[in-house]
Design a protein around this motif. Sequence first.
Motif, PDB file in Angstrom:
ATOM      1  N   SER A  28       2.305  -4.460   1.986  1.00  0.00           N
ATOM      2  CA  SER A  28       3.032  -3.251   1.581  1.00  0.00           C
ATOM      3  C   SER A  28       4.432  -3.647   1.159  1.00  0.00           C
ATOM      4  O   SER A  28       4.869  -4.769   1.398  1.00  0.00           O
ATOM      5  CB  SER A  28       3.111  -2.234   2.714  1.00  0.00           C
ATOM      6  N   CYS A  83       7.030  -2.057   2.357  1.00  0.00           N
ATOM      7  CA  CYS A  83       7.941  -1.670   3.429  1.00  0.00           C
ATOM      8  C   CYS A  83       8.932  -2.811   3.619  1.00  0.00           C
ATOM      9  O   CYS A  83       8.528  -3.981   3.634  1.00  0.00           O
ATOM     10  CB  CYS A  83       7.157  -1.445   4.708  1.00  0.00           C
ATOM     11  N   GLY A 135       0.134   1.562   6.909  1.00  0.00           N
ATOM     12  CA  GLY A 135      -0.308   1.000   5.645  1.00  0.00           C
ATOM     13  C   GLY A 135      -0.801  -0.435   5.692  1.00  0.00           C
ATOM     14  O   GLY A 135      -1.583  -0.859   4.842  1.00  0.00           O
ATOM     15  N   GLU A 136      -0.368  -1.211   6.700  1.00  0.00           N
ATOM     16  CA  GLU A 136      -0.684  -2.632   6.677  1.00  0.00           C
ATOM     17  C   GLU A 136      -2.009  -2.996   7.336  1.00  0.00           C
ATOM     18  O   GLU A 136      -2.395  -4.169   7.348  1.00  0.00           O
ATOM     19  CB  GLU A 136       0.459  -3.421   7.304  1.00  0.00           C
ATOM     20  N   TYR A 184      10.088  -0.078  -0.652  1.00  0.00           N
ATOM     21  CA  TYR A 184       9.870   1.338  -0.329  1.00  0.00           C
ATOM     22  C   TYR A 184      11.145   1.995   0.187  1.00  0.00           C
ATOM     23  O   TYR A 184      11.214   3.218   0.262  1.00  0.00           O
ATOM     24  CB  TYR A 184       8.835   1.468   0.791  1.00  0.00           C
TER      25      TYR A 184
END
Lengths: 134, 134
Positions: A9, A11, B47-48, B110
Amino acid sequence: MTNKFPQRSHCPINYALESFGDKWTLLIIRDLMFNDKQSYGDFLASGEKISTNILADRLKRLEELGIVTKGAQAPNRSKVAYSLTQKGRDLLPIMLEITRWSGKYDADTYASRSFLMRLEQDRDKLIAAIRAGW
Amino acid sequence: MTNKFPQRSHCPINYALESFGDKWTLLIIRDLMFNDKQSYGDFLASGEKISTNILADRLKRLEELGIVTKGAQAPNRSKVAYSLTQKGRDLLPIMLEITRWSGKYDADTYASRSFLMRLEQDRDKLIAAIRAGW
DNA sequence: ACATACACTTGCAAAATGCAAGTATCGTGC
DNA sequence: GCACGATACTTGCATTTTGCAAGTGTATGT
């Protein structure tokens, strides 16, 4: 072409983990940043006993990520000198906050009283002072 | 009795690595700290895509390290609620500096523009504001 | 009582790591 | 120009950790 470093991701925490989220990488960065080490042999000699294949792998990875550069400093010297790029030097605040946290919670920390004091009392000046030395 | 968590050294960087230096632990802390997640199922849904055995292992480890506590919040609710201890909340500055670094170097991060701006312009106030919410 | 949700455990294949040994390249002394 | 040591890796293999899929245990809701 598929990416060499697949990402889970974007993130920001995850991005950092995929850059240096393992048990060894930050130790190399620590040695470069605070301990005046710059050669393969220097890193090997650190207290935590990294093994040779892992060290070679991590150095390669750090180079690919643009955190470290490899260069033979003096021209007629065979010794390879690694150093931090700007991206690597920008890890300084993270390293200092980690030091602060560990200094607080590890009763047997190696971090010196005086360094922790400076960090606690004027973090920004400490950062500026270290950066001035680069 | 031999220690359950053998330590390579008491270097502050190493202490941190041995506490949360793997690819998953900080993601759990992130979810607890910024994403209002507190249950096993919440973390799994991130998400990961952490796998169930690793998640269980890391939660156990974080508890043993005193970074996270496990408690059934409402008394007659079966859902387990994990939360950060003081030691865990003290990771906030590290998390924010990581966010800043990734925000700078991951073009697709993000992290929101506005958050990064706040972080850049008044880090200390941002920390205080987040802490005030705890 | 039965179904469902949640919080894990278990078993096994795949990947990463640790360890010991070997190789490659460079610079130096002869 | 050649042996030698120093440095920087590479390789092979055993051990450990991870990833994935499936299964289990315990509440709670109906």
